[in-house]
Motif scaffolding. Structure first.
Motif, PDB file in Angstrom:
ATOM      1  N   UNK A   1       0.945  -1.265   0.200  1.00 51.33           N
ATOM      2  CA  UNK A   1       0.151   0.012   0.129  1.00 51.33           C
ATOM      3  C   UNK A   1       0.901   1.331   0.028  1.00 51.33           C
ATOM      4  N   UNK A   2       0.511   2.300  -0.742  1.00 52.14           N
ATOM      5  CA  UNK A   2       1.238   3.518  -0.918  1.00 52.14           C
ATOM      6  C   UNK A   2       0.673   4.377   0.123  1.00 52.14           C
ATOM      7  N   UNK A   3       1.386   5.566   0.443  1.00 48.51           N
ATOM      8  CA  UNK A   3       1.038   6.707   1.241  1.00 48.51           C
ATOM      9  C   UNK A   3       0.997   8.092   0.508  1.00 48.51           C
ATOM     10  N   UNK A   4      -0.095   8.795   0.464  1.00 45.25           N
ATOM     11  CA  UNK A   4       0.007   9.810  -0.197  1.00 45.25           C
ATOM     12  C   UNK A   4      -0.317  11.303   0.624  1.00 45.25           C
ATOM     13  N   UNK A   5       0.273  12.313   0.319  1.00 46.06           N
ATOM     14  CA  UNK A   5      -0.161  13.748   1.047  1.00 46.06           C
ATOM     15  C   UNK A   5      -1.220  14.331   0.220  1.00 46.06           C
ATOM     16  N   UNK A   6      -2.145  14.429   0.634  1.00 49.85           N
ATOM     17  CA  UNK A   6      -3.220  15.249   0.054  1.00 49.85           C
ATOM     18  C   UNK A   6      -2.976  16.536  -0.239  1.00 49.85           C
ATOM     19  N   UNK A   7      -3.795  17.203  -1.216  1.00 46.57           N
ATOM     20  CA  UNK A   7      -3.901  18.628  -1.294  1.00 46.57           C
ATOM     21  C   UNK A   7      -3.880  19.651   0.090  1.00 46.57           C
ATOM     22  N   UNK A   8      -3.107  20.498  -0.038  1.00 48.85           N
ATOM     23  CA  UNK A   8      -3.119  21.347   1.251  1.00 48.85           C
ATOM     24  C   UNK A   8      -4.635  22.187   1.454  1.00 48.85           C
ATOM     25  N   UNK A   9      -5.375  22.038   2.420  1.00 48.10           N
ATOM     26  CA  UNK A   9      -6.822  22.446   2.358  1.00 48.10           C
ATOM     27  C   UNK A   9      -6.674  23.764   3.101  1.00 48.10           C
ATOM     28  N   UNK A 234      -5.501  -0.060   9.039  1.00 45.04           N
ATOM     29  CA  UNK A 234      -4.700  -0.155   7.743  1.00 45.04           C
ATOM     30  C   UNK A 234      -4.884  -1.742   7.540  1.00 45.04           C
ATOM     31  N   UNK A 235      -4.631  -2.662   8.602  1.00 46.53           N
ATOM     32  CA  UNK A 235      -5.032  -4.207   8.268  1.00 46.53           C
ATOM     33  C   UNK A 235      -6.334  -4.428   7.587  1.00 46.53           C
ATOM     34  N   UNK A 236      -7.513  -3.722   7.712  1.00 45.82           N
ATOM     35  CA  UNK A 236      -8.654  -4.135   7.115  1.00 45.82           C
ATOM     36  C   UNK A 236      -8.893  -3.389   5.950  1.00 45.82           C
ATOM     37  N   UNK A 237      -7.554  -2.773   5.420  1.00 48.05           N
ATOM     38  CA  UNK A 237      -7.549  -2.209   4.200  1.00 48.05           C
ATOM     39  C   UNK A 237      -6.933  -3.180   2.987  1.00 48.05           C
ATOM     40  N   UNK A 238      -6.311  -4.132   3.593  1.00 44.37           N
ATOM     41  CA  UNK A 238      -5.476  -4.929   2.778  1.00 44.37           C
ATOM     42  C   UNK A 238      -6.395  -5.563   1.728  1.00 44.37           C
ATOM     43  N   UNK A 239      -5.736  -5.878   0.466  1.00 45.26           N
ATOM     44  CA  UNK A 239      -6.781  -6.448  -0.540  1.00 45.26           C
ATOM     45  C   UNK A 239      -7.830  -5.644  -1.436  1.00 45.26           C
ATOM     46  N   UNK A 240      -8.039  -4.377  -0.703  1.00 41.98           N
ATOM     47  CA  UNK A 240      -8.830  -3.499  -1.321  1.00 41.98           C
ATOM     48  C   UNK A 240      -8.271  -1.773  -1.547  1.00 41.98           C
ATOM     49  N   UNK A 241      -7.499  -1.484  -0.833  1.00 41.34           N
ATOM     50  CA  UNK A 241      -7.193   0.080  -0.725  1.00 41.34           C
ATOM     51  C   UNK A 241      -5.389   0.111  -1.248  1.00 41.34           C
ATOM     52  N   UNK A 261       3.790   4.562   7.727  1.00 44.14           N
ATOM     53  CA  UNK A 261       4.697   3.841   6.912  1.00 44.14           C
ATOM     54  C   UNK A 261       5.258   2.547   7.570  1.00 44.14           C
ATOM     55  N   UNK A 262       5.596   3.180   9.148  1.00 42.48           N
ATOM     56  CA  UNK A 262       6.161   2.167  10.137  1.00 42.48           C
ATOM     57  C   UNK A 262       4.754   1.005  10.305  1.00 42.48           C
ATOM     58  N   UNK A 263       3.705   1.381  10.353  1.00 45.96           N
ATOM     59  CA  UNK A 263       2.457   0.515  10.591  1.00 45.96           C
ATOM     60  C   UNK A 263       2.398  -0.606   9.145  1.00 45.96           C
ATOM     61  N   UNK A 264       2.791  -0.025   8.047  1.00 47.12           N
ATOM     62  CA  UNK A 264       2.561  -0.819   6.913  1.00 47.12           C
ATOM     63  C   UNK A 264       3.777  -1.846   7.025  1.00 47.12           C
ATOM     64  N   UNK A 265       4.844  -1.419   7.577  1.00 48.80           N
ATOM     65  CA  UNK A 265       5.993  -2.261   7.632  1.00 48.80           C
ATOM     66  C   UNK A 265       6.001  -3.288   8.975  1.00 48.80           C
ATOM     67  N   UNK A 266       4.882  -3.299   9.742  1.00 46.78           N
ATOM     68  CA  UNK A 266       4.488  -3.919  10.999  1.00 46.78           C
ATOM     69  C   UNK A 266       5.472  -3.477  12.105  1.00 46.78           C
ATOM     70  N   UNK A 267       5.804  -2.077  12.140  1.00 47.56           N
ATOM     71  CA  UNK A 267       6.657  -1.899  13.135  1.00 47.56           C
ATOM     72  C   UNK A 267       5.750  -0.780  14.251  1.00 47.56           C
ATOM     73  N   UNK A 268       4.396  -0.874  14.028  1.00 42.74           N
ATOM     74  CA  UNK A 268       3.883  -0.281  14.807  1.00 42.74           C
ATOM     75  C   UNK A 268       2.509  -1.095  15.361  1.00 42.74           C
TER      76      UNK A 268
END
Length: 291
Positions: A1-9, A234-241, A261-268
């Protein structure tokens, strides 16, 4: 899964914006969205400045996307939209159906932003046929809604033709209006707002009579009063997001990106949400609630 920075609101001084994106290019974000999506009067950076910034950041290891306005009210705003569509360098996140039409006419691929009311597989198929490559799910939809919608997309034979992005952290844009709530809060008219929203770098907090922080006023945009946080989900997004979006609030957003990022890498491990965070919409309960 990738991580994005959305537009500045929010409305920040030009130097602060440029400094923020210089930090962003070295952050753990995979995708960076640029551009004004809330109010055309916010001209610290004009459309050509956003395009030049996109050109400067392109080719530095990140995917750069320009974002369009969510509510167009004047011919001048349509002119700016055309400039963004014709930038010739990066793709556009369309936050208005008019942007989709312009991009489709020019046969340009696009991202369907969260401000567009795209709620089912039939609309997704329509937009895919017009060139949509990524769908950013509206913020109020749940995991169950997403799962059903993607199953319907499988049935239509289009699931493999677009990516899915979910607003995963930040103050959610809930509504847009032709009126400017920030100006109104200072007893100013929209046409004579004196750009007062620049005084509120993270919007203006609105509380109930009981003191609950229920909304944030951000120009014509009403945001959630609590910060949406799907870190534990994040775990519940796997396979969909495919992409989790972090909506910028300041330089602290880079620590949030790192945490995701750390959570996706299993570090959190699981981190309980604090009193001003929520994740209700994802779990199909009241948005300001915690699951």
């Amino acid at each position: 899964m990738k991580i994005s920075l959305g537009p500045l609101l929010y409305y920040w001084p030009k130097q602060k914006v440029e400094d923020f994106y210089q930090q962003a290019i070295t952050s753990e974000a995979d995708i960076i969205y640029l551009g004004e999506t809330v109010c055309s009067k916010r001209r610290e950076l004009k459309s050509r400045d956003w395009i030049e910034l996109a050109k400067a950041l392109e080719g530095q290891g990140k995917e750069i996307i320009l974002s369009s306005m969510a509510l167009l009210e004047a011919p001048s705003e349509v002119k700016v939209l055309r400039q963004l569509c014709e930038n010739g360098v990066v793709s556009l996140e369309a936050n208005d159906v008019g942007a989709i039409q312009l991009l489709s006419e020019s046969k340009l691929p696009f991202i369907c932003g969260p401000a567009i009311n795209c709620y089912n597989a039939s609309v997704i198929k329509l937009f895919v046929n017009k060139g949509m490559q990524r769908w950013v799910m509206p913020v109020e939809l749940s995991r169950d809604w997403l799962a059903k919608t993607l199953t319907d997309c499988e049935d239509l034979g289009i699931r493999s033709q677009f990516e899915v992005e979910v607003f995963a952290h930040g103050f959610m844009p809930l509504a847009y209006s032709a009126r400017c709530f920030t100006a109104r809060s200072e007893n100013k008219g929209k046409d004579d707002c004196e750009l007062c929203c620049i005084k509120y770098p993270n919007g203006r907090i609105t509380t109930t009579q009981e003191g609950q922080q229920v909304f944030i006023l951000n120009g014509i945009q009403t945001q959630s009063g609590y910060c949406y946080n799907l870190l534990n989900d994040l775990p519940s997004m796997q396979g969909m997001v495919d992409i989790a979006r972090i909506s910028p609030t300041g330089s602290e957003s880079f620590a949030t990106v790192q945490q995701f990022r750390d959570a996706l890498n299993g570090q959190v491990n699981y981190l309980p949400l604090d009193s001003k965070e929520c994740n209700g919409f994802w779990h199909q309960i009241a948005g300001l609630e915690k699951h």
